[in-house]
Design a protein around this motif. Structure first.
Motif, mmCIF file in Angstrom:
data_model
loop_
_atom_site.group_PDB
_atom_site.id
_atom_site.type_symbol
_atom_site.label_atom_id
_atom_site.label_comp_id
_atom_site.label_asym_id
_atom_site.label_seq_id
_atom_site.Cartn_x
_atom_site.Cartn_y
_atom_site.Cartn_z
ATOM 1 N N ALA A 1 0.881 -1.227 0.071
ATOM 2 C CA ALA A 1 0.004 -0.111 -0.023
ATOM 3 C C ALA A 1 0.783 1.553 -0.048
ATOM 4 O O ALA A 1 2.007 1.174 0.333
ATOM 5 C CB ALA A 1 -0.841 0.083 1.256
ATOM 6 N N PHE A 2 0.415 2.422 -0.610
ATOM 7 C CA PHE A 2 1.116 3.624 -0.455
ATOM 8 C C PHE A 2 -0.006 4.650 -0.600
ATOM 9 O O PHE A 2 -0.945 4.657 -1.134
ATOM 10 C CB PHE A 2 2.196 3.780 -1.515
ATOM 11 C CG PHE A 2 1.451 3.663 -2.987
ATOM 12 C CD1 PHE A 2 1.129 4.980 -3.468
ATOM 13 C CD2 PHE A 2 1.417 2.534 -3.727
ATOM 14 C CE1 PHE A 2 0.508 4.889 -4.958
ATOM 15 C CE2 PHE A 2 0.894 2.750 -5.092
ATOM 16 C CZ PHE A 2 0.331 3.861 -5.535
ATOM 17 N N GLN A 3 0.343 5.717 -0.043
ATOM 18 C CA GLN A 3 -0.061 7.098 -0.465
ATOM 19 C C GLN A 3 0.924 8.204 -0.633
ATOM 20 O O GLN A 3 1.916 8.488 -0.011
ATOM 21 C CB GLN A 3 -0.897 7.527 0.891
ATOM 22 C CG GLN A 3 -1.501 9.166 0.821
ATOM 23 C CD GLN A 3 -2.658 9.325 1.944
ATOM 24 O OE1 GLN A 3 -3.210 8.447 2.464
ATOM 25 N NE2 GLN A 3 -2.705 10.551 2.077
ATOM 26 N N VAL A 4 0.725 8.955 -1.694
ATOM 27 C CA VAL A 4 1.707 9.942 -1.983
ATOM 28 C C VAL A 4 1.091 11.197 -2.579
ATOM 29 O O VAL A 4 0.011 11.244 -3.253
ATOM 30 C CB VAL A 4 2.757 9.628 -3.255
ATOM 31 C CG1 VAL A 4 3.577 10.530 -3.981
ATOM 32 C CG2 VAL A 4 3.224 8.182 -3.201
ATOM 33 N N THR A 5 1.556 12.383 -2.143
ATOM 34 C CA THR A 5 0.800 13.608 -2.381
ATOM 35 C C THR A 5 1.826 14.308 -3.420
ATOM 36 O O THR A 5 2.860 14.566 -2.831
ATOM 37 C CB THR A 5 0.420 14.357 -1.147
ATOM 38 O OG1 THR A 5 -0.082 13.731 -0.175
ATOM 39 C CG2 THR A 5 -0.107 15.840 -1.504
ATOM 40 N N ILE A 6 1.291 14.744 -4.324
ATOM 41 C CA ILE A 6 2.073 15.582 -5.582
ATOM 42 C C ILE A 6 1.465 17.071 -5.539
ATOM 43 O O ILE A 6 0.422 17.047 -5.722
ATOM 44 C CB ILE A 6 2.017 14.977 -6.881
ATOM 45 C CG1 ILE A 6 1.946 13.577 -6.911
ATOM 46 C CG2 ILE A 6 2.934 15.694 -7.866
ATOM 47 C CD1 ILE A 6 3.484 12.860 -6.505
#
Length: 135
Positions: free
Chosen positions: A54-59
């Motif tokens: 799982a991952f969460q990335v904010t761009i």
């Protein structure tokens, strides 16, 4: 860390995950002219012994109105088809948040997803940075 791979230059942002300091998440470089839609890839180098389920990335695209996020896809990425993912583009079009989870872990290095930005037709050009603000 910047790695020149001939035609493409990849800029890596080191992720502070303890005790695994050798893993990187970064954004590839792209270019275009006013009116174009350009795609940048969010790249991960997870090493040989790190499984990511799982991952969460904010761009954030900080173009001052010159660029706006318009979409996200996983075409040509290392994510398998069983992954569930979603994204949100703010009203200003400058922030993309993506998250994913899958039964089959991502264990390789390569692109996780692609973010499309449109360059405003009235832009006078220049360099418009795109940042990973949270991983």
């Amino acid at each position: 860390m910047v790695v020149d791979r001939g035609v493409d230059t990849t800029i890596y942002h080191q992720v502070d995950i303890q005790p695994l300091p050798e893993h990187y998440v970064g954004i590839t470089e792209s270019g275009g002219i006013p009116g174009d839609t350009v795609s940048v890839s969010v790249y991960a180098d997870l090493g040989e012994d790190f499984d990511m389920n799982a991952f969460q990335v904010t761009i954030a695209g900080l173009g001052g109105g010159d660029i706006s996020a318009v979409g996200v896809d996983t075409v040509g990425t290392i994510m398998s088809s069983d992954w569930i993912w979603s994204y949100f583009i703010s009203d200003s079009g400058n922030v993309v948040i993506t998250a994913g989870a899958g039964a089959e872990a991502v264990t390789a290095m390569g692109s996780l997803f692609n973010v499309q930005f449109v360059i405003d037709e009235n832009s006078s050009g220049g360099l418009f940075p795109v940042f990973i603000t949270d991983v």
